[in-house]
Design an enzyme around this catalytic site. Sequence first.
Site, mmCIF file in Angstrom:
data_model
loop_
_atom_site.group_PDB
_atom_site.id
_atom_site.type_symbol
_atom_site.label_atom_id
_atom_site.label_comp_id
_atom_site.label_asym_id
_atom_site.label_seq_id
_atom_site.Cartn_x
_atom_site.Cartn_y
_atom_site.Cartn_z
ATOM 1 N N HIS A 167 0.868 -1.202 0.000
ATOM 2 C CA HIS A 167 0.000 0.000 0.000
ATOM 3 C C HIS A 167 0.900 1.245 0.000
ATOM 4 C CE1 HIS A 167 -2.919 2.888 1.438
ATOM 5 N NE2 HIS A 167 -3.844 1.982 1.722
ATOM 6 N N GLU A 270 -0.818 1.496 -5.328
ATOM 7 C CA GLU A 270 -0.630 0.273 -4.557
ATOM 8 C C GLU A 270 -0.562 -0.952 -5.468
ATOM 9 O OE1 GLU A 270 -3.772 0.286 -1.574
ATOM 10 O OE2 GLU A 270 -3.806 2.467 -1.657
HETATM 11 C C1 BG6 Z 1 -6.872 2.579 0.430
HETATM 12 C C2 BG6 Z 1 -8.315 2.206 0.331
HETATM 13 O O1 BG6 Z 1 -6.100 1.593 -0.149
HETATM 14 O O2 BG6 Z 1 -6.524 2.699 1.810
HETATM 15 C C3 BG6 Z 1 -9.124 3.331 0.968
HETATM 16 O O3 BG6 Z 1 -8.682 2.012 -1.038
HETATM 17 C C4 BG6 Z 1 -8.684 3.537 2.407
HETATM 18 O O4 BG6 Z 1 -10.502 3.006 0.902
HETATM 19 C C5 BG6 Z 1 -7.185 3.776 2.428
HETATM 20 O O5 BG6 Z 1 -9.359 4.648 2.945
HETATM 21 C C6 BG6 Z 1 -6.595 3.948 3.826
HETATM 22 O O6 BG6 Z 1 -6.935 2.879 4.651
HETATM 23 P P1 BG6 Z 1 -6.506 2.876 6.160
HETATM 24 O O7 BG6 Z 1 -7.128 1.664 6.772
HETATM 25 O O8 BG6 Z 1 -4.999 2.798 6.182
HETATM 26 O O9 BG6 Z 1 -7.005 4.167 6.754
#
Ligand code: BG6
Length: 298
Positions: A167, A270
């Site tokens: 991510h 990602e």
């Molecule tokens: C992204 C998702 O990859 O991660 C989003 O597609 C999400 O929907 C974002 O808001 C952040 O996620 P988190 O759990 O780290 O706040």
Amino acid sequence: MTIAELNQKHAIPGAAEIVAAGGNLPAVRISGPAHALIYLHGAHVAQWHPAGAKEVLWMSGQSLFADGKPIRGGVPICYPWFGPLGGVAGAATHGFVRNSAWELEAIRKVSAGVEVVLKLASDGASRGVWPHDFVLRHRITAGNELSMALELANTGHAPFKAEEALHTYFTVGDIRQTRVQGLAGTHYIDKVDGKKEKTQAGDIDFTGETDRVYFDTPAPAVIEDPVLRRRITISKEGSRDTVVWNPWIAKAKAMADFGDDEWTGMVCVETCNVAGNAVEVAAGSTVRMTARIAVQNI
Ligand code: BG6
């Protein structure tokens, strides 16, 4: 292991040492031809840049650094599910491995830079939320390029399916002037427009909250940043999908571990296998997903 013990076992003078980083969590600091900072917590790459270049990854100034919590920025690993887990109350968003302490298995010098290998295996706690046996190894090589290879071994007796994502948060000069290339003509689900299925026309530009899952995207994605005058190329193997995310104004404000104004300086691109492209791993076999990041001045 204490930081002193980790250093005794793994440090490479002049190239890699283990330090107490954010929240006093142990992290491998790589120096020399490239700089990188890799937390054992979540096997989380928080910083990487070739010597003399500006930082490539993005970290929030509001990030938490604590057991059981994700780090905001860098490269969280999402596994074995992506997003919320339907039907399981209280299950961690994006899975539990980004919130867990990984074992530092090895640090070695390789021709491409310094390789760090971190390992996490299923245990009683993980089986309580996800009933499969696995070993994850994350092999990070920091050099002129950053390579991250997530290896997933099924150590159980039956096949399973899992979602996985690197991510990755990137620093950009201004999201409103940033473009992402390489995804034109691919199909995506638009999570900020009722999960409608759409087809990408041309480059991606950013004019509001963006949260998209692009399917079947083997080609490299390229972040074109005219403000920092650089191009970041993300090449990949073993990954069928790409998620592109920027929270914009309201969502940035709503997140406690994300500065209200930080949304202008970041974008997530990602490398992942999600939804219908979740990886299926046969008993006894291993699959690997790799992202390779390169930066170039323009
Ligand atoms: C992204 C998702 O990859 O991660 C989003 O597609 C999400 O929907 C974002 O808001 C952040 O996620 P988190 O759990 O780290 O706040």
